[in-house]
Design a protein around this motif. Structure first.
Motif, PDB file in Angstrom:
ATOM      1  N   GLY A 396       7.889 -33.291   4.132  1.00 15.33           N
ATOM      2  CA  GLY A 396       8.264 -33.431   5.527  1.00 15.33           C
ATOM      3  C   GLY A 396       7.969 -34.815   6.041  1.00 15.33           C
ATOM      4  N   ASP A 397       7.264 -34.934   7.170  1.00 20.83           N
ATOM      5  CA  ASP A 397       6.902 -36.221   7.757  1.00 20.83           C
ATOM      6  C   ASP A 397       5.692 -36.853   7.073  1.00 20.83           C
ATOM      7  OD1 ASP A 397       8.957 -36.057   9.552  1.00 20.83           O
ATOM      8  OD2 ASP A 397       7.732 -35.240  11.181  1.00 20.83           O
ATOM      9  N   LEU A 398       5.094 -36.152   6.062  1.00 21.82           N
ATOM     10  CA  LEU A 398       3.910 -36.651   5.378  1.00 21.82           C
ATOM     11  C   LEU A 398       4.283 -37.184   3.995  1.00 21.82           C
ATOM     12  CD1 LEU A 398       1.402 -33.749   6.182  1.00 21.82           C
ATOM     13  CD2 LEU A 398       1.788 -35.846   7.488  1.00 21.82           C
ATOM     14  N   VAL A 399       3.546 -38.229   3.541  1.00 22.77           N
ATOM     15  CA  VAL A 399       3.721 -38.760   2.187  1.00 22.77           C
ATOM     16  C   VAL A 399       2.365 -38.802   1.502  1.00 22.77           C
ATOM     17  CG1 VAL A 399       5.756 -40.125   2.790  1.00 22.77           C
ATOM     18  CG2 VAL A 399       3.483 -41.155   3.020  1.00 22.77           C
ATOM     19  N   ASP A 400       2.328 -39.109   0.229  1.00 30.16           N
ATOM     20  CA  ASP A 400       1.131 -39.126  -0.611  1.00 30.16           C
ATOM     21  C   ASP A 400       0.693 -37.686  -0.905  1.00 30.16           C
ATOM     22  OD1 ASP A 400       1.210 -41.933  -0.571  1.00 30.16           O
ATOM     23  OD2 ASP A 400      -0.025 -42.006   1.247  1.00 30.16           O
ATOM     24  N   ASN A 404      -5.487 -36.142   1.621  1.00 29.90           N
ATOM     25  CA  ASN A 404      -5.383 -37.272   2.537  1.00 29.90           C
ATOM     26  C   ASN A 404      -3.961 -37.808   2.605  1.00 29.90           C
ATOM     27  OD1 ASN A 404      -8.279 -37.468   3.151  1.00 29.90           O
ATOM     28  ND2 ASN A 404      -8.487 -38.126   1.018  1.00 29.90           N
ATOM     29  N   PRO A 405      -2.997 -37.005   3.061  1.00 29.24           N
ATOM     30  CA  PRO A 405      -1.634 -37.519   3.183  1.00 29.24           C
ATOM     31  C   PRO A 405      -1.523 -38.484   4.360  1.00 29.24           C
ATOM     32  CG  PRO A 405      -1.750 -35.324   4.070  1.00 29.24           C
ATOM     33  CD  PRO A 405      -3.096 -35.597   3.482  1.00 29.24           C
ATOM     34  N   THR A 406      -0.422 -39.239   4.414  1.00 30.11           N
ATOM     35  CA  THR A 406      -0.196 -40.208   5.484  1.00 30.11           C
ATOM     36  C   THR A 406       1.021 -39.778   6.289  1.00 30.11           C
ATOM     37  OG1 THR A 406      -1.077 -41.983   4.101  1.00 30.11           O
ATOM     38  CG2 THR A 406       0.301 -42.638   5.979  1.00 30.11           C
ATOM     39  N   VAL A 407       0.950 -39.975   7.623  1.00 33.37           N
ATOM     40  CA  VAL A 407       2.075 -39.669   8.508  1.00 33.37           C
ATOM     41  C   VAL A 407       3.078 -40.824   8.402  1.00 33.37           C
ATOM     42  CG1 VAL A 407       2.829 -39.258  10.873  1.00 33.37           C
ATOM     43  CG2 VAL A 407       0.629 -38.347  10.072  1.00 33.37           C
ATOM     44  N   ALA A 408       4.242 -40.540   7.872  1.00 32.89           N
ATOM     45  CA  ALA A 408       5.276 -41.565   7.708  1.00 32.89           C
ATOM     46  C   ALA A 408       6.374 -41.434   8.748  1.00 32.89           C
ATOM     47  CB  ALA A 408       5.883 -41.466   6.313  1.00 32.89           C
ATOM     48  N   ALA A 409       6.457 -40.305   9.446  1.00 32.52           N
ATOM     49  CA  ALA A 409       7.527 -40.104  10.427  1.00 32.52           C
ATOM     50  C   ALA A 409       7.079 -39.034  11.414  1.00 32.52           C
ATOM     51  CB  ALA A 409       8.813 -39.680   9.733  1.00 32.52           C
ATOM     52  N   ARG A 411       9.029 -35.959  13.422  1.00 34.82           N
ATOM     53  CA  ARG A 411      10.291 -35.235  13.512  1.00 34.82           C
ATOM     54  C   ARG A 411      11.404 -35.967  12.762  1.00 34.82           C
ATOM     55  NH1 ARG A 411      10.371 -31.005  16.877  1.00 34.82           N
ATOM     56  NH2 ARG A 411      12.644 -31.095  17.002  1.00 34.82           N
ATOM     57  N   GLY A 412      11.037 -36.530  11.585  1.00 35.75           N
ATOM     58  CA  GLY A 412      12.026 -37.189  10.739  1.00 35.75           C
ATOM     59  C   GLY A 412      12.350 -38.622  11.110  1.00 35.75           C
ATOM     60  N   ARG A 413      11.740 -39.148  12.156  1.00 36.67           N
ATOM     61  CA  ARG A 413      11.995 -40.522  12.574  1.00 36.67           C
ATOM     62  C   ARG A 413      10.828 -41.390  12.119  1.00 36.67           C
ATOM     63  NH1 ARG A 413      14.424 -39.612  18.709  1.00 36.67           N
ATOM     64  NH2 ARG A 413      16.157 -38.261  18.060  1.00 36.67           N
ATOM     65  N   PRO A 414      11.078 -42.541  11.474  1.00 33.30           N
ATOM     66  CA  PRO A 414      10.007 -43.315  10.835  1.00 33.30           C
ATOM     67  C   PRO A 414       9.016 -43.886  11.833  1.00 33.30           C
ATOM     68  CG  PRO A 414      12.062 -44.552  10.833  1.00 33.30           C
ATOM     69  CD  PRO A 414      12.416 -43.164  11.311  1.00 33.30           C
TER      70      PRO A 414
END
Length: 563
Positions: A396-400, A404-409, A411-414
């Motif tokens: 979804g909006d998380l990466v890694d 400890n994921p990171t918020v990359a977006a 609601r789908g917006r970067p």
């Protein structure tokens, strides 16, 4: 003109503990018959007040309604016994209009309000609905005339009729023994039964019960007098299961032989005769006034302090039911004799069809639970492969990866990978979220310079024993002084400099609070400001024993060095 008058019966030497000795030749007069009647009346009343106590026996419910001309109090028919042991019978319903009562007692109400602390809004006014025993002479009959008798002396009342008075008063009737009984029960209920080391001794519980004569309730924060150094406070006191019977017998003995005779002056209500109080409390009526004898809003009715007595048949049934349940529990503990499980007479076991849920936590002792079905609805346990685990890749909006994921977006917006500065917020630039400094529109609300400082100085959440539930602000403490009465204190509290009714003239304390029960109305009232802190009273309007916890916030307004 005669120099002699008729000799009248001497009723001044009557003694409720003497009875007439009937012998042949004894001439009986009115004083002898009154003495005989008084002896039996006092024996009956002594039986009532010593063996049964006082309070409402049946009926006498109090209703508060408004038929259109103002709030009306209605008292239903019923029977009560007063603190002197006299029965009071109300044969039919009686009512009083509160608005009319306030207008007819306007001067007294105004004097009462003038004596209260100057608060805004004014402190509520409490009226106490009481029922009192009265007697009236009736059924006049003629009597023979005699020397020096006037026409008014030629008839007398031949009967004395039991009567009553319903009244609203500014002060409650004296309930010393009633309040001490409630404190004794609260004391015993606060003692836990535990196998832990230490525990109360016979001398310790005796001292706790004796403490009821000092201030109406024992100290709940200090150990008993004979406890060794380092003993836990009352809230932590306990007794061993094997000592319960012996310790309760000691507590009851000390209550009967030492505490109860000391509750009233010179043993009144015991060996020295009835107490002074002759009225029974039915309810407290709490009124909000406009500064005079006019009501603001709806009155509240509080019956939590009303004394009442249960009849023996009801107590017998309660005892039988309790002992029956205890017997069933004891039988179910004999595991060697378990049989006929299909009858479902062993409720400590789970049923395989899932119709009986767990009543407590289930420990697996380090073992695994296997064979679970795949969770599919809310409340289901999930299997290992369904759970989110360490090193799982976020989506979804998380990466890694977790944990400890990171918020990359959003609601789908970067979201821009830029560190924000202090005071910045995320704003949408049209193609991504990025930090920016918001424009200030208008000014912040500030107190005008000529006004004194205002601040919250203390706050906290406490249980019914005055113990904090979580963190408190500014080391606020709530010391229990009696049943649901507490003293609020914190290190920088500034005591009153006058008669203890209001805080210093250049400092105003504002106390706000409530009981923690959204389904039940409650009251938190300031009793007075003392040198050690602020005394408050907390109560549930319908049932004082339901109060489990309360929260309070104290603000101050005035001098620069607020407490």
């Amino acid at each position: 003109m005669n120099d002699f008058t008729t000799v009248c019966a001497n009723l001044s030497n009557l003694d409720p503990y003497k009875r007439v000795n009937y012998v042949n030749g004894l001439v009986l007069g009115a004083d002898d018959l009154v003495q005989e009647q008084l002896y039996h009346l006092e024996k009956h009343r002594l039986h009532n007040r010593l063996l049964h106590g006082y309070g409402t026996l049946c009926g006498l419910s109090v209703d508060l309604s408004d038929p259109g001309d103002g709030p009306r109090l209605t008292v239903a028919p019923g029977v009560a016994v007063d603190p002197r042991g006299r029965e009071i019978r109300v044969p039919e319903a009686y009512c009083a209009n509160l608005t009319a009562w306030l207008q007819s007692h306007a001067d007294e109400v105004q004097d009462r309000l003038a004596a209260s602390p100057p608060l805004s809004p004014p402190e509520p006014l409490s009226l106490y609905l009481v029922l009192c025993h009265r007697e009236c002479e009736t059924d006049e009959v003629p009597i023979p005339g005699g020397p020096c008798k006037t026409l008014e002396d030629s008839s007398v009342a031949s009967r004395i009729q039991d009567a009553f008075e319903l009244a609203l008063r500014f002060e409650p009737p004296e309930q010393t023994e009633e309040e001490a009984v409630r404190d004794l029960v609260s004391l015993i209920r606060a003692i836990e039964i535990s196998e832990d080391p230490g525990g109360l001794t016979e001398g310790g519980i005796a001292d706790l019960v004796r403490g009821l004569t000092d201030s109406g309730s024992p100290s709940l924060s200090s150990p008993p007098f004979d406890s060794p150094p380092g003993s836990p406070p009352m809230g932590m006191q306990h007794m061993h299961p094997g000592d319960v019977d012996a310790l309760l017998r000691v507590a009851m003995r000390v209550w009967v032989t030492e505490v109860r005779p000391a509750l009233l002056p010179s043993g009144a209500n015991c060996a020295a005769g009835p107490p002074e109080e002759g009225c029974v409390l039915l309810a407290e009526v709490i009124l909000n006034l406009d500064g005079g004898p006019s009501l603001v809003g709806d009155p509240l009715l509080d019956e939590s302090r009303r004394p009442y007595r249960l009849h023996t048949r009801l107590l017998q049934e309660c005892l039988i039911c309790h002992r029956g349940d205890a017997s069933a529990d004891l039988e179910s503990l004999s595991h060697a004799d378990l049989h006929d499980l299909d009858a479902d007479d062993h409720p400590q076991y789970l049923l395989v069809d899932g119709s009986r849920p767990l009543t407590g936590d289930l420990g697996a002792g380090g073992n695994r639970i296997t064979g679970l079905g795949e969770g599919g609805v809310d409340g289901d346990a999930v299997r290992f492969e369904q759970a989110v685990k360490i090193d799982d890749i976020a989506g979804g909006d998380l990466v890694d990866t977790y944990p400890n994921p990171t918020v990359a977006a959003l609601r789908g917006r970067p979201v821009a990978d830029v560190d924000p500065a202090a005071g910045q917020v995320l704003t949408w630039s049209g193609n991504r979220w990025q930090p920016s400094t918001p424009a200030v529109i208008g000014g912040f609300v500030e107190a005008p310079g000529q006004n004194a400082r205002y601040a919250i100085v203390a706050a906290g959440l406490f249980d019914a024993a005055g113990q904090p539930l979580g963190l408190v602000y500014n080391a606020l403490s709530a010391t229990m002084l009696g049943v649901l009465e507490y003293r609020l204190a914190w290190p920088r509290y500034q005591p009153p400099q006058n008669d203890g009714i209001v805080p210093p003239p250049d400092l105003v304390y504002i106390v706000k609070g409530t009981i923690v029960d959204p389904e039940r109305p409650g009251i938190l009232r300031v009793v007075r400001f003392e040198q050690e802190g602020i005394r408050i009273r907390v109560s549930d309007i319908q049932d004082a024993n339901r109060v489990q916890a309360f929260m309070v916030e104290i603000s101050a307004y005035g001098r620069a060095d607020l407490g």
